[in-house]
Design a protein around this motif. Sequence first.
Motif, PDB file in Angstrom:
ATOM      1  N   ALA A 151       0.837  -1.198   0.000  1.00 24.09           N
ATOM      2  CA  ALA A 151       0.000   0.000   0.000  1.00 24.09           C
ATOM      3  C   ALA A 151       0.869   1.244   0.000  1.00 24.09           C
ATOM      4  O   ALA A 151       1.935   1.279   0.612  1.00 24.09           O
ATOM      5  N   SER A 152       0.405   2.256  -0.701  1.00 26.17           N
ATOM      6  CA  SER A 152       1.053   3.560  -0.629  1.00 26.17           C
ATOM      7  C   SER A 152       0.487   4.306   0.567  1.00 26.17           C
ATOM      8  O   SER A 152      -0.696   4.178   0.904  1.00 26.17           O
ATOM      9  N   VAL A 153       1.330   5.063   1.224  1.00 27.57           N
ATOM     10  CA  VAL A 153       0.888   5.851   2.371  1.00 27.57           C
ATOM     11  C   VAL A 153      -0.120   6.892   1.883  1.00 27.57           C
ATOM     12  O   VAL A 153       0.084   7.515   0.833  1.00 27.57           O
ATOM     13  N   GLY A 200       3.415  -4.201   3.298  1.00 29.73           N
ATOM     14  CA  GLY A 200       4.486  -3.342   2.813  1.00 29.73           C
ATOM     15  C   GLY A 200       3.946  -1.946   2.553  1.00 29.73           C
ATOM     16  O   GLY A 200       2.983  -1.791   1.794  1.00 29.73           O
ATOM     17  N   LEU A 201       4.533  -0.947   3.180  1.00 28.64           N
ATOM     18  CA  LEU A 201       4.073   0.433   3.037  1.00 28.64           C
ATOM     19  C   LEU A 201       5.124   1.249   2.307  1.00 28.64           C
ATOM     20  O   LEU A 201       6.306   1.222   2.669  1.00 28.64           O
ATOM     21  N   LEU A 229       6.568  -3.734   6.823  1.00 25.68           N
ATOM     22  CA  LEU A 229       7.803  -3.369   6.135  1.00 25.68           C
ATOM     23  C   LEU A 229       7.612  -2.007   5.485  1.00 25.68           C
ATOM     24  O   LEU A 229       6.645  -1.797   4.760  1.00 25.68           O
ATOM     25  N   VAL A 230       8.518  -1.079   5.753  1.00 21.85           N
ATOM     26  CA  VAL A 230       8.481   0.242   5.126  1.00 21.85           C
ATOM     27  C   VAL A 230       9.446   0.249   3.953  1.00 21.85           C
ATOM     28  O   VAL A 230      10.603  -0.173   4.089  1.00 21.85           O
ATOM     29  N   CYS A 231       8.969   0.720   2.806  1.00 23.94           N
ATOM     30  CA  CYS A 231       9.773   0.731   1.589  1.00 23.94           C
ATOM     31  C   CYS A 231       9.760   2.123   0.959  1.00 23.94           C
ATOM     32  O   CYS A 231       8.937   2.965   1.297  1.00 23.94           O
ATOM     33  N   GLY A 232      10.660   2.336   0.027  1.00 27.29           N
ATOM     34  CA  GLY A 232      10.691   3.591  -0.706  1.00 27.29           C
ATOM     35  C   GLY A 232      11.837   4.489  -0.271  1.00 27.29           C
ATOM     36  O   GLY A 232      12.663   4.122   0.572  1.00 27.29           O
TER      37      GLY A 232
END
Length: 273
Positions: A151-153, A200-201, A229-232
């Motif tokens: 998902a996108s924040v 996953g964010l 999990l935070v990504c980007g």
Amino acid sequence: MSRSATFDRQMLETAFSEIDAVHRSLPEATLSTLAAEVVTRVANNLRFAVQPDMVPCLDEIDMLCNALLSDDPHAATAFIENVQTKGSSYETLCLLYLTVAARRLGEWWDNDDVSFYRVTVAAGRIYAILRILRMERPIGVPDMQRAAAFASVPGENHTLGITIASDLARERGWDIDLFVGLTHDALVETLEQRQPALIGLSASGRRSMPALTRLIVALRISNPNARILVCGQIAAANLALVGLTGADAAAHDFQGAIGHMERLLDLPTGRLI
């Protein structure tokens, strides 16, 4: 309902210290948002039938609230330990005492019986207790293999990266549900209904930090068993995301993310053929 609620006292007090440090570093508007998120979601988190003899009396709840509001963080720790000596299960402690206490704090906040500052302190401590109890609670390996929600924040305009990451993960045998463009409440509600084992964010930078932190706080309450999990690009910004937000891991590139995903679900590494 029989799991015992155990925790390491030193770990909990360390979590309180971390929360207090975060509390001092965030702007007032962000603190207010996070406090409201914790109080509101915990207050509405009672999801099992309660036997009359399990319900804590009002005096007990007031004692817990005052301990959470206290200048002395040891007060809340001592109260939790005392409840545990009575044999309280995880559900009783998290979903009953903390739920009712959050409602009570919300009432005091609405009525201006306690200051904004003290409520944010108490909300942070509730969140810390939930985090530590979750860590200490036995959580089995999920039955599903290589399944996750990406998902996108909320508020993110740059969603191409997470869309590409979803496709690449699917090529490696992952079953990915992708959610972009949803509001905060809509995303939390959707993920709460689905209860994915791994979330996953994706966030693009520092400006997304308030929305990301608010989202993780909500998900820790609505999806307590999920690995997050935070990504980007935000993961490359040296923001101590794992400690600060409560995420389980952070990765700024796809290879790092896949490695964390397999580790968090305790899966064998390597591509599925």
